[in-house]
Design an enzyme around this catalytic site. Sequence first.
Site, PDB file in Angstrom:
ATOM      1  N   HIS A 130       0.973  -1.447  -0.263  1.00 29.47           N
ATOM      2  CA  HIS A 130       0.122  -0.042   0.212  1.00 29.47           C
ATOM      3  C   HIS A 130       0.946   1.084  -0.072  1.00 29.47           C
ATOM      4  CE1 HIS A 130      -4.447   1.234   1.020  1.00 29.47           C
ATOM      5  NE2 HIS A 130      -3.553   2.392   0.795  1.00 29.47           N
ATOM      6  N   TYR A 304     -14.743   5.462  -4.808  1.00 26.72           N
ATOM      7  CA  TYR A 304     -15.210   6.835  -4.137  1.00 26.72           C
ATOM      8  C   TYR A 304     -16.086   7.535  -4.781  1.00 26.72           C
ATOM      9  CZ  TYR A 304     -11.596   5.284  -0.696  1.00 26.72           C
ATOM     10  OH  TYR A 304     -11.106   4.591   0.263  1.00 26.72           O
TER      11      TYR A 304
HETATM   12  C1  FCB Z   1      -7.488   5.523  -1.666  1.00 25.43           C
HETATM   13  C2  FCB Z   1      -6.228   4.785  -0.852  1.00 25.43           C
HETATM   14  C3  FCB Z   1      -6.691   4.840   0.424  1.00 25.43           C
HETATM   15  C4  FCB Z   1      -7.157   6.179   0.819  1.00 25.43           C
HETATM   16  C5  FCB Z   1      -8.420   6.366   0.211  1.00 25.43           C
HETATM   17  C6  FCB Z   1      -9.017   7.597   0.576  1.00 25.43           C
HETATM   18  O1  FCB Z   1      -6.910   5.907  -3.038  1.00 25.43           O
HETATM   19  O2  FCB Z   1      -6.086   3.490  -1.288  1.00 25.43           O
HETATM   20  O3  FCB Z   1      -5.305   4.602   0.992  1.00 25.43           O
HETATM   21  O4  FCB Z   1      -6.256   7.355   0.860  1.00 25.43           O
HETATM   22  O5  FCB Z   1      -8.114   6.400  -1.076  1.00 25.43           O
END
Ligand code: FCB
Length: 480
Positions: A130, A304
């Site tokens: 990550h 998102y």
């Molecule tokens: C994603 C990331 C995570 C977090 C969210 C808001 O792109 O994987 O670490 O920052 O966005």
Amino acid sequence: MQHPITDAARAYPGLPPGFLLGAATASYQIEGAHDEDGRGPSIWDTYCRRPGLVADGASGDTACDHYHRYREDVALLRDLGVDSYRFSVAWPRIRPTGSGPVERRGLDFYDRLTDALLTAGISPAVTLYHWDLPQALEDRGGWRVRETAERFAEYTALVAGRLGDRVDRWITLNEPFCSAFLGHAAAVHAPGTREGRGALAAAHHLLVGHGLAASALRAAGAREIGITLNPDRLLPATDDPADHAAVQRAETLHNEVWFEPLFAGRYPAHEAETWGPMADGSFRRDGDLDLIGAPLDFVGVNYYRPLTIADAPYTDPDPATRTAVDIRAAERPRDDVRHTTMGWPVAPHTLTDLLVDLTRRYPAMPPLLITENGSAESDTVTPEGRVHDTDRIDYLRDHLAAVAEAVRAGVDVRGYYVWSLLDNFEWARGYRQRFGIVRVDYATQQRIPKDSYHWYRGLIAAHRGGREGTGTASGDEATR
Ligand code: FCB
């Protein structure tokens, strides 16, 4: 085609039996303890120290101090009732220079965390990358060079050797789009450079690293192996054919770079037109597509918000000096929906549409897990010490309903992880953006479960008990 979310689905998402509910975090965003127990520097430590790149000059040096407080955080997860917790392992804790000696104390930390989770009845889901690449590997070329993919597989084997007897679910990479393109083209993530070809090479080597790591995990007997992508739902700003063409270029950049080699055994059809003079492909080798496309047990989807795309001129019109990956497409703002504090439009049905569309385009894709979804909001603490984050509850509820809608439309989605358990270090946005269902007071490290935490706990209990219709809230503390 749009899939409207019905009121019934919104009241209780009607998730299938056995559908897994979890919460997610990532190492650099929560752990802190950046120089403890032999941890080496990562590209994010370096990026944060370059002036002006991160809001307020913040860094993950301390973050949520989870490295020392993980027991308290596991207790929060236990009380929440999640089936699974997705966390990431920091590569520079395990192999501080990426290729030299192994740091036992790093492995010991994740060993203790894994045991604490199992004792709490929570299934660990481990992300291996990550974004915290050891800086020493970046100094040798980072993801631009193939060696990094090989080192990644070695590190993966080390972690699997230590935790493999207890971890159910492994995720090789998190959002390689961000590593490759935000890191090496837009320069808004580490390592923070603008180099068109370097970004394309990084994208390829990340996929090779995924393939090598997946094969190391198989060899170690891992149960479930997947990768987490952030496919985008891309909408044309207008009906103008130029905007539709821009959407196609954005499809190549955002989605096809990953989905085509992983799930269709080929490189993107329109890559030559999309990359133009940047394309070279010399970093590809025979056999790479087989390696990258080896079968997986699941694909993680982080989602998102949709992107509204319009045709745009090159930001640097001179091909001789053009360095970023510039595909003549720009995001356009929209004024028809609410935006979170990230400035992201809230349009839950686009998640249904995305999942349905991916399933149609990639029939060979394995079952899906939503490995991240959540919203940053302007939370305030009341004098009674409560956080009434109704916007976040609405966001989570509507997105879970969108997932349930996709399941009803035939998409095989097996679970959902909320981003995030804790407020944390939101990369270049620093600590200004709060995504947690638990508030973190960074001065005291006090954790305050928000109303969304209580809401999610009620939803999980209702789902477990099969008590449909009570999904809005069962906890007394919930305000809705
Ligand atoms: C994603 C990331 C995570 C977090 C969210 C808001 O792109 O994987 O670490 O920052 O966005």
